[in-house]
Scaffold this motif. Structure first.
Motif, mmCIF file in Angstrom:
data_model
loop_
_atom_site.group_PDB
_atom_site.id
_atom_site.type_symbol
_atom_site.label_atom_id
_atom_site.label_comp_id
_atom_site.label_asym_id
_atom_site.label_seq_id
_atom_site.Cartn_x
_atom_site.Cartn_y
_atom_site.Cartn_z
ATOM 1 N N GLN A 53 0.881 -1.153 -0.050
ATOM 2 C CA GLN A 53 -0.060 0.033 -0.079
ATOM 3 C C GLN A 53 0.738 1.329 -0.147
ATOM 4 O OE1 GLN A 53 -2.419 -0.625 3.461
ATOM 5 N NE2 GLN A 53 -3.771 -2.413 2.158
ATOM 6 N N HIS A 54 1.689 1.123 -1.013
ATOM 7 C CA HIS A 54 2.794 2.562 -0.790
ATOM 8 C C HIS A 54 2.279 3.811 -1.314
ATOM 9 C CE1 HIS A 54 6.029 -0.860 -0.952
ATOM 10 N NE2 HIS A 54 6.370 -0.041 0.270
ATOM 11 N N ALA A 55 1.048 3.778 -2.159
ATOM 12 C CA ALA A 55 0.372 5.012 -2.768
ATOM 13 C C ALA A 55 -0.005 5.728 -1.603
ATOM 14 C CB ALA A 55 -0.498 4.717 -3.962
ATOM 15 N N ALA A 59 0.668 9.376 0.281
ATOM 16 C CA ALA A 59 -0.164 10.541 0.459
ATOM 17 C C ALA A 59 -0.050 10.846 1.996
ATOM 18 C CB ALA A 59 -1.451 9.798 0.115
ATOM 19 N N GLU A 60 -0.098 10.087 2.724
ATOM 20 C CA GLU A 60 -0.119 10.559 4.174
ATOM 21 C C GLU A 60 1.276 10.935 4.622
ATOM 22 O OE1 GLU A 60 -0.152 7.992 8.446
ATOM 23 O OE2 GLU A 60 -1.323 7.149 6.813
ATOM 24 N N ALA A 61 2.494 10.381 4.230
ATOM 25 C CA ALA A 61 3.570 10.871 4.581
ATOM 26 C C ALA A 61 4.008 12.414 3.865
ATOM 27 C CB ALA A 61 4.813 9.959 4.142
ATOM 28 N N SER A 62 3.463 12.549 2.738
ATOM 29 C CA SER A 62 4.033 13.784 1.966
ATOM 30 C C SER A 62 2.959 14.826 2.244
ATOM 31 C CB SER A 62 4.153 13.334 0.554
ATOM 32 O OG SER A 62 2.851 12.971 0.109
ATOM 33 N N GLY A 63 1.675 14.392 2.486
ATOM 34 C CA GLY A 63 0.720 15.481 2.715
ATOM 35 C C GLY A 63 0.195 15.773 1.294
ATOM 36 N N HIS A 64 0.284 14.931 0.342
ATOM 37 C CA HIS A 64 -0.421 15.024 -1.085
ATOM 38 C C HIS A 64 -1.473 14.291 -1.088
ATOM 39 C CE1 HIS A 64 3.982 15.639 -2.760
ATOM 40 N NE2 HIS A 64 3.603 16.865 -2.083
ATOM 41 N N PRO A 65 -2.475 14.818 -0.703
ATOM 42 C CA PRO A 65 -3.799 13.701 -0.640
ATOM 43 C C PRO A 65 -4.621 13.417 -1.850
ATOM 44 C CG PRO A 65 -4.455 16.285 -0.254
ATOM 45 C CD PRO A 65 -2.944 15.992 -0.531
ATOM 46 N N VAL A 66 -4.196 13.592 -2.989
ATOM 47 C CA VAL A 66 -4.854 13.225 -4.067
ATOM 48 C C VAL A 66 -4.185 12.378 -4.779
ATOM 49 C CG1 VAL A 66 -5.906 13.924 -6.346
ATOM 50 C CG2 VAL A 66 -6.116 15.325 -4.563
ATOM 51 N N LEU A 67 -4.885 10.961 -5.381
ATOM 52 C CA LEU A 67 -4.086 10.076 -6.053
ATOM 53 C C LEU A 67 -4.925 9.881 -7.278
ATOM 54 C CD1 LEU A 67 -3.993 7.332 -3.350
ATOM 55 C CD2 LEU A 67 -2.149 8.772 -4.056
ATOM 56 N N ASP A 75 -8.740 7.240 -15.912
ATOM 57 C CA ASP A 75 -8.282 8.678 -15.597
ATOM 58 C C ASP A 75 -8.988 9.204 -14.252
ATOM 59 O OD1 ASP A 75 -11.010 8.741 -16.252
ATOM 60 O OD2 ASP A 75 -10.652 10.127 -18.086
ATOM 61 N N TRP A 76 -9.302 8.514 -13.461
ATOM 62 C CA TRP A 76 -10.040 9.002 -12.123
ATOM 63 C C TRP A 76 -8.884 9.516 -11.203
ATOM 64 C CZ3 TRP A 76 -8.077 6.493 -8.078
ATOM 65 C CH2 TRP A 76 -8.032 5.066 -8.366
ATOM 66 N N PHE A 77 -9.544 10.392 -10.043
ATOM 67 C CA PHE A 77 -8.629 11.060 -9.132
ATOM 68 C C PHE A 77 -9.414 10.768 -8.033
ATOM 69 C CE2 PHE A 77 -7.316 13.528 -12.798
ATOM 70 C CZ PHE A 77 -6.015 14.133 -12.558
ATOM 71 N N TYR A 78 -8.804 10.653 -6.833
ATOM 72 C CA TYR A 78 -9.243 10.253 -5.624
ATOM 73 C C TYR A 78 -8.795 11.067 -4.458
ATOM 74 C CZ TYR A 78 -10.895 7.174 -1.654
ATOM 75 O OH TYR A 78 -11.490 6.706 -0.488
ATOM 76 N N ASP A 79 -9.588 11.556 -3.443
ATOM 77 C CA ASP A 79 -8.821 12.317 -2.467
ATOM 78 C C ASP A 79 -9.060 11.544 -1.172
ATOM 79 O OD1 ASP A 79 -8.973 14.043 -0.045
ATOM 80 O OD2 ASP A 79 -9.470 15.787 -1.059
ATOM 81 N N VAL A 80 -7.918 11.109 -0.665
ATOM 82 C CA VAL A 80 -7.793 10.313 0.554
ATOM 83 C C VAL A 80 -8.464 10.750 1.845
ATOM 84 C CG1 VAL A 80 -5.971 8.827 -0.648
ATOM 85 C CG2 VAL A 80 -5.516 10.936 1.163
#
Length: 119
Positions: A53-55, A59-67, A75-80
């Motif tokens: 579950q590296h993605a 997201a958690e470690a970097s503060g980048h919440p969108v995958l 082509d979807w985007f998801y906000d964790v």
């Protein structure tokens, strides 16, 4: 669907590589079910069905919440943070792993009993 904020996506950044950066570097069992891309920095990680579950970890470690998906034809985007799917812009190419790469992958690293090992 809503749109992510400009700080969550950089359309000029390409993906970090053709597969999960951590799995390919030897972190964890070294294979994945599906791939996800961070649209903020380009990091490619393995999905939550994958053993490591590296993605989501990125997201958690970097503060980048969108995958976003790094699978061909998706082509979807998801906000964790919210669990919501989002609309998003076209990203720098490539937008998916090579079509020749098997799913799960990478070739030669997936155990025969992989289905018993997914989340």
């Amino acid at each position: 669907m809503t749109e992510p904020s400009d700080r969550d996506i950089d359309v000029t950044v390409g993906p970090s590589g053709p597969g999960c950066a951590e799995c390919l570097a030897g972190e964890g069992p070294g294979w994945w079910v599906h791939l996800r891309r961070c649209p903020a920095c380009g990091h490619v990680g393995c999905c939550d069905s994958s053993p490591s579950q590296h993605a989501s970890g990125h997201a958690e470690a970097s503060g980048h919440p969108v995958l976003t998906s790094f699978e061909p034809g998706e082509d979807w985007f998801y906000d964790v943070r919210t669990g919501a799917f989002l609309d998003g812009p076209a990203l720098a190419a490539p937008t998916a792993h090579p079509a020749s790469q098997p799913v799960p992958g990478p070739a030669g690293a997936v155990p025969e009993d992989w289905r018993a090992l997914v989340h």
